[in-house]
Design a protein around this motif. Structure first.
Motif, PDB file in Angstrom:
ATOM      1  N   UNK A  12      30.982  47.164  39.455  1.00  0.00           N
ATOM      2  CA  UNK A  12      30.783  48.352  38.633  1.00  0.00           C
ATOM      3  C   UNK A  12      31.975  48.616  37.738  1.00  0.00           C
ATOM      4  N   UNK A  13      33.110  48.068  38.111  1.00  0.00           N
ATOM      5  CA  UNK A  13      34.300  48.183  37.276  1.00  0.00           C
ATOM      6  C   UNK A  13      34.698  46.787  36.826  1.00  0.00           C
ATOM      7  N   UNK A  14      35.731  46.721  36.056  1.00  0.00           N
ATOM      8  CA  UNK A  14      36.245  45.451  35.562  1.00  0.00           C
ATOM      9  C   UNK A  14      36.596  44.528  36.737  1.00  0.00           C
ATOM     10  N   UNK A  15      36.171  43.257  36.727  1.00  0.00           N
ATOM     11  CA  UNK A  15      36.491  42.345  37.837  1.00  0.00           C
ATOM     12  C   UNK A  15      37.994  42.171  38.049  1.00  0.00           C
ATOM     13  N   UNK A  16      38.787  42.320  36.982  1.00  0.00           N
ATOM     14  CA  UNK A  16      40.241  42.223  37.125  1.00  0.00           C
ATOM     15  C   UNK A  16      40.784  43.393  37.933  1.00  0.00           C
ATOM     16  N   UNK A  17      40.236  44.574  37.687  1.00  0.00           N
ATOM     17  CA  UNK A  17      40.657  45.753  38.447  1.00  0.00           C
ATOM     18  C   UNK A  17      40.234  45.598  39.906  1.00  0.00           C
ATOM     19  N   UNK A  18      39.041  45.076  40.134  1.00  0.00           N
ATOM     20  CA  UNK A  18      38.564  44.847  41.494  1.00  0.00           C
ATOM     21  C   UNK A  18      39.472  43.866  42.223  1.00  0.00           C
ATOM     22  N   UNK A  19      39.863  42.790  41.556  1.00  0.00           N
ATOM     23  CA  UNK A  19      40.770  41.817  42.168  1.00  0.00           C
ATOM     24  C   UNK A  19      42.101  42.468  42.502  1.00  0.00           C
ATOM     25  N   UNK A  20      42.643  43.251  41.594  1.00  0.00           N
ATOM     26  CA  UNK A  20      43.929  43.905  41.825  1.00  0.00           C
ATOM     27  C   UNK A  20      43.848  44.868  43.004  1.00  0.00           C
ATOM     28  N   UNK A  21      42.790  45.651  43.075  1.00  0.00           N
ATOM     29  CA  UNK A  21      42.633  46.593  44.180  1.00  0.00           C
ATOM     30  C   UNK A  21      42.504  45.847  45.499  1.00  0.00           C
ATOM     31  N   UNK A  22      41.722  44.772  45.525  1.00  0.00           N
ATOM     32  CA  UNK A  22      41.564  43.988  46.751  1.00  0.00           C
ATOM     33  C   UNK A  22      42.884  43.375  47.207  1.00  0.00           C
ATOM     34  N   UNK A  23      43.659  42.828  46.274  1.00  0.00           N
ATOM     35  CA  UNK A  23      44.937  42.219  46.640  1.00  0.00           C
ATOM     36  C   UNK A  23      45.892  43.277  47.183  1.00  0.00           C
TER      37      UNK A  23
END
Length: 163
Positions: free
Chosen positions: A80-91
């Protein structure tokens, strides 16, 4: 289309295996471990702190944990959000959990006094930033490799109908 077959195709695309894609996948899996261990070593050098047996143990343990915990994964579903933001949040979430495990082990083994707070704090703040940057760069390389004409596959459907 028959509902019996609609659930069997789960992957949106199938790509030919290539050496470049395999190498990038391997780097995506191992990069966080190298960044974690080598980052601690270089921060010790920067602050002129001896990289002794305790620091080596911390580097080895954090690298081993980061292989399992920090490698990027793709969740099924639409971001639902930018995949880059999702990756950053997950990391960042996984890094905080990894630090919690390391703090618990250090406290239980009474090793926390052996480490420079300046080194550990700098390492704890810089490592996820570097892991995120390298992971994004490697995913960009993976997207380029997947979009390469050499990895395109042609498909011919013969005799497909609703029956």
């Amino acid at each position: 289309m028959n509902s019996r077959f609609s659930n069997t195709i789960s992957e949106p695309a199938i790509f030919k295996a290539s050496f470049a894609m395999a190498a990038i996948s391997f780097l995506l899996m191992l990069a966080p471990a190298f960044i974690t261990g080598l980052g601690l070593f270089f921060i010790c050098l920067f602050f002129n702190v001896e990289f002794d047996q305790n620091m080596l143990l911390l580097a080895a343990l954090s690298s081993a944990l980061s292989v399992a915990m920090l490698r990027p994964h793709h969740e099924a579903g639409i971001d639902l959000v930018n995949p880059r933001v999702t990756l950053a949040i997950n990391v960042v979430q996984r890094w905080v959990f990894l630090l919690g495990v390391l703090l618990l082990v250090g406290y239980a083994a009474k090793l926390s006094s052996h480490f420079s707070r300046r080194v550990i704090l700098t390492w704890a703040l810089l490592t996820p930033v570097i892991v995120i940057a390298v992971s994004l760069w490697l995913q960009k390389l993976m997207n380029r490799a997947m979009a390469d004409v050499a990895n395109r596959r042609s498909v011919l459907f013969v005799g497909v109908n609703d029956a």
